[in-house]
Design a protein around this motif. Sequence first.
Motif, PDB file in Angstrom:
ATOM      1  N   ALA A 159      -5.781 -20.602  -2.529  1.00  0.00           N
ATOM      2  CA  ALA A 159      -5.846 -19.533  -1.605  1.00  0.00           C
ATOM      3  C   ALA A 159      -6.981 -19.441  -0.951  1.00  0.00           C
ATOM      4  N   SER A 160      -6.985 -19.378   1.028  1.00  0.00           N
ATOM      5  CA  SER A 160      -8.945 -19.142   1.339  1.00  0.00           C
ATOM      6  C   SER A 160      -9.176 -18.065   1.483  1.00  0.00           C
ATOM      7  N   PRO A 161     -10.580 -18.422   1.740  1.00  0.00           N
ATOM      8  CA  PRO A 161     -11.387 -17.236   1.352  1.00  0.00           C
ATOM      9  C   PRO A 161     -11.826 -15.978   1.885  1.00  0.00           C
ATOM     10  N   LEU A 162     -11.222 -15.946   3.325  1.00  0.00           N
ATOM     11  CA  LEU A 162      -9.729 -15.023   4.007  1.00  0.00           C
ATOM     12  C   LEU A 162      -9.226 -13.708   3.263  1.00  0.00           C
ATOM     13  N   GLU A 163      -8.014 -14.949   2.713  1.00  0.00           N
ATOM     14  CA  GLU A 163      -7.002 -13.848   1.732  1.00  0.00           C
ATOM     15  C   GLU A 163      -7.903 -13.208   0.253  1.00  0.00           C
ATOM     16  N   VAL A 164      -8.844 -14.386  -0.036  1.00  0.00           N
ATOM     17  CA  VAL A 164      -9.223 -13.015  -1.372  1.00  0.00           C
ATOM     18  C   VAL A 164     -10.337 -12.312  -0.686  1.00  0.00           C
ATOM     19  N   ASP A 165     -10.834 -12.702   0.389  1.00  0.00           N
ATOM     20  CA  ASP A 165     -11.700 -11.349   0.644  1.00  0.00           C
ATOM     21  C   ASP A 165     -10.855  -9.766   0.917  1.00  0.00           C
ATOM     22  N   TYR A 166      -9.225  -9.712   1.654  1.00  0.00           N
ATOM     23  CA  TYR A 166      -8.194  -9.254   1.716  1.00  0.00           C
ATOM     24  C   TYR A 166      -8.056  -8.285   0.385  1.00  0.00           C
ATOM     25  N   MET A 167      -7.878  -9.233  -0.726  1.00  0.00           N
ATOM     26  CA  MET A 167      -7.108  -9.065  -1.852  1.00  0.00           C
ATOM     27  C   MET A 167      -8.088  -8.067  -2.597  1.00  0.00           C
ATOM     28  N   ALA A 168      -9.559  -8.419  -2.344  1.00  0.00           N
ATOM     29  CA  ALA A 168     -10.414  -7.455  -2.777  1.00  0.00           C
ATOM     30  C   ALA A 168     -10.555  -6.448  -2.135  1.00  0.00           C
ATOM     31  N   THR A 169     -10.126  -6.160  -1.008  1.00  0.00           N
ATOM     32  CA  THR A 169     -10.541  -4.719  -0.320  1.00  0.00           C
ATOM     33  C   THR A 169      -8.979  -4.202  -0.380  1.00  0.00           C
ATOM     34  N   ILE A 170      -8.144  -4.488  -1.578  1.00  0.00           N
ATOM     35  CA  ILE A 170      -7.029  -3.707  -2.080  1.00  0.00           C
ATOM     36  C   ILE A 170      -7.212  -2.448  -2.597  1.00  0.00           C
ATOM     37  N   PRO A 171      -7.758  -2.649  -3.520  1.00  0.00           N
ATOM     38  CA  PRO A 171      -8.258  -2.104  -5.108  1.00  0.00           C
ATOM     39  C   PRO A 171      -9.144  -0.679  -4.337  1.00  0.00           C
ATOM     40  N   PRO A 172     -10.108  -0.437  -3.193  1.00  0.00           N
ATOM     41  CA  PRO A 172     -11.162   0.197  -3.135  1.00  0.00           C
ATOM     42  C   PRO A 172     -10.049   0.918  -2.158  1.00  0.00           C
ATOM     43  N   ILE A 173      -8.918   0.478  -1.483  1.00  0.00           N
ATOM     44  CA  ILE A 173      -8.304   1.574  -0.878  1.00  0.00           C
ATOM     45  C   ILE A 173      -7.468   2.484  -1.667  1.00  0.00           C
ATOM     46  N   PHE A 174      -7.190   2.238  -2.973  1.00  0.00           N
ATOM     47  CA  PHE A 174      -6.307   3.029  -4.204  1.00  0.00           C
ATOM     48  C   PHE A 174      -7.547   4.012  -4.943  1.00  0.00           C
ATOM     49  N   PHE A 175      -8.656   3.897  -4.827  1.00  0.00           N
ATOM     50  CA  PHE A 175      -9.788   4.246  -4.965  1.00  0.00           C
ATOM     51  C   PHE A 175     -10.059   5.696  -4.442  1.00  0.00           C
ATOM     52  N   LEU A 176      -9.183   5.258  -2.791  1.00  0.00           N
ATOM     53  CA  LEU A 176     -10.019   6.455  -2.380  1.00  0.00           C
ATOM     54  C   LEU A 176      -8.585   7.473  -1.832  1.00  0.00           C
ATOM     55  N   LEU A 177      -7.844   6.796  -2.570  1.00  0.00           N
ATOM     56  CA  LEU A 177      -6.332   7.681  -2.508  1.00  0.00           C
ATOM     57  C   LEU A 177      -6.813   8.821  -2.757  1.00  0.00           C
ATOM     58  N   ILE A 178      -6.601   8.162  -4.242  1.00  0.00           N
ATOM     59  CA  ILE A 178      -6.456   9.018  -5.786  1.00  0.00           C
ATOM     60  C   ILE A 178      -7.859  10.898  -5.272  1.00  0.00           C
ATOM     61  N   PRO A 179      -8.241  10.316  -5.610  1.00  0.00           N
ATOM     62  CA  PRO A 179      -8.736  12.120  -4.777  1.00  0.00           C
ATOM     63  C   PRO A 179      -8.015  12.756  -4.257  1.00  0.00           C
ATOM     64  N   LEU A 180      -7.700  12.419  -2.553  1.00  0.00           N
ATOM     65  CA  LEU A 180      -6.662  12.957  -2.052  1.00  0.00           C
ATOM     66  C   LEU A 180      -5.375  13.315  -2.314  1.00  0.00           C
ATOM     67  N   VAL A 181      -4.359  11.900  -2.878  1.00  0.00           N
ATOM     68  CA  VAL A 181      -3.206  12.654  -3.570  1.00  0.00           C
ATOM     69  C   VAL A 181      -3.363  13.299  -5.046  1.00  0.00           C
ATOM     70  N   ALA A 182      -4.479  13.651  -5.342  1.00  0.00           N
ATOM     71  CA  ALA A 182      -4.202  14.565  -6.457  1.00  0.00           C
ATOM     72  C   ALA A 182      -4.841  16.172  -6.105  1.00  0.00           C
ATOM     73  N   VAL A 183      -5.371  16.577  -5.128  1.00  0.00           N
ATOM     74  CA  VAL A 183      -5.760  17.145  -3.910  1.00  0.00           C
ATOM     75  C   VAL A 183      -4.541  18.314  -3.295  1.00  0.00           C
ATOM     76  N   GLY A 184      -3.304  17.387  -2.402  1.00  0.00           N
ATOM     77  CA  GLY A 184      -3.100  17.160  -1.150  1.00  0.00           C
ATOM     78  C   GLY A 184      -1.735  17.997  -1.444  1.00  0.00           C
ATOM     79  N   ASP A 185      -0.619  18.365  -3.311  1.00  0.00           N
ATOM     80  CA  ASP A 185       0.520  18.707  -2.978  1.00  0.00           C
ATOM     81  C   ASP A 185       0.852  19.954  -3.023  1.00  0.00           C
ATOM     82  N   MET A 186       1.696  21.022  -1.775  1.00  0.00           N
ATOM     83  CA  MET A 186       1.704  21.948  -1.651  1.00  0.00           C
ATOM     84  C   MET A 186       3.076  22.643  -2.027  1.00  0.00           C
ATOM     85  N   THR A 187       3.529  21.835  -2.757  1.00  0.00           N
ATOM     86  CA  THR A 187       4.614  22.263  -4.152  1.00  0.00           C
ATOM     87  C   THR A 187       3.963  23.406  -4.688  1.00  0.00           C
TER      88      THR A 187
END
Length: 263
Positions: free
Chosen positions: A55-83
């Motif tokens: 893989a190219s350095p750019l591809e490795v950098d992009y792959m490394a940014t995916i987990p932080p996105i999920f880290f930041l989504l977890i708290p929002l999902v935990a508090v955002g269900d209105m049902t």
Amino acid sequence: MKGLILKDIMCLKKQLMIFAYCIVGVMVVAAMYVLSCRFGNLAAVGEKIIEGAQASPLEVDYMATIPPIFFLLIPLVAVGDMTNVFAADGKASFARVAGSLPLSAPKRLLARYLTIFALAGIGILADILVAGVMSALADILTFGALLGIIFSGASVVAMYSAFAILYCILLGHGKESVAQVLSLLTLGALYLLLRWEKWKEIALSIAASDRGETEGEMSIERLWDFLETLEHRAYIPVLCALVVICASYGLAVLILRRKRGVI
């Protein structure tokens, strides 16, 4: 109306407890991840992948940014269900009490939609704390890019909550699980509709690449275009969320009038 918003938030008391645990857990895991990407095993793996031309350095950098996105989504999902608010109201037969309140049905419904913004604000503040820790420990993503991801994620969760409220009112008490599924399907359909040209372009590029046509090969920039939107064009999902919430509220008011204001 403030009392109704507080009542809705108290109905989510269990979710808020889970949310508190999520914040602590996410902060610890995020700190371990960014340190490993900077100094530990993940950094060594990335270097080996680049050296092996896998893989190219750019591809490795992009792959490394995916987990932080999920880290930041977890708290929002935990508090955002209105049902859960509708489920709690149904068990308590709150509709009988609500009819005697000196508030019209549209105003009672507005209080529920304002709860979305209150919960989104709680999630955003918590995520900003997590983003501060991640950006301080490593430079995988800048604090500004993390803020873009936070507001984009909060917008998606807010749209899901708006759809959930609409479907809960349409289907009535006891159908909260169905409302959750329909909200996710509607959100997915809306995304595919808005990004249809991009998905079509990606599909054609994959097909051309399978046929051996080099001009059809998909570049990493196009593949990870959604990351650029999350990080640097967060105003797009924010505007979409505002439009969806307003449209959902308008439709919900029409449904309430047909149901004679039962909420």
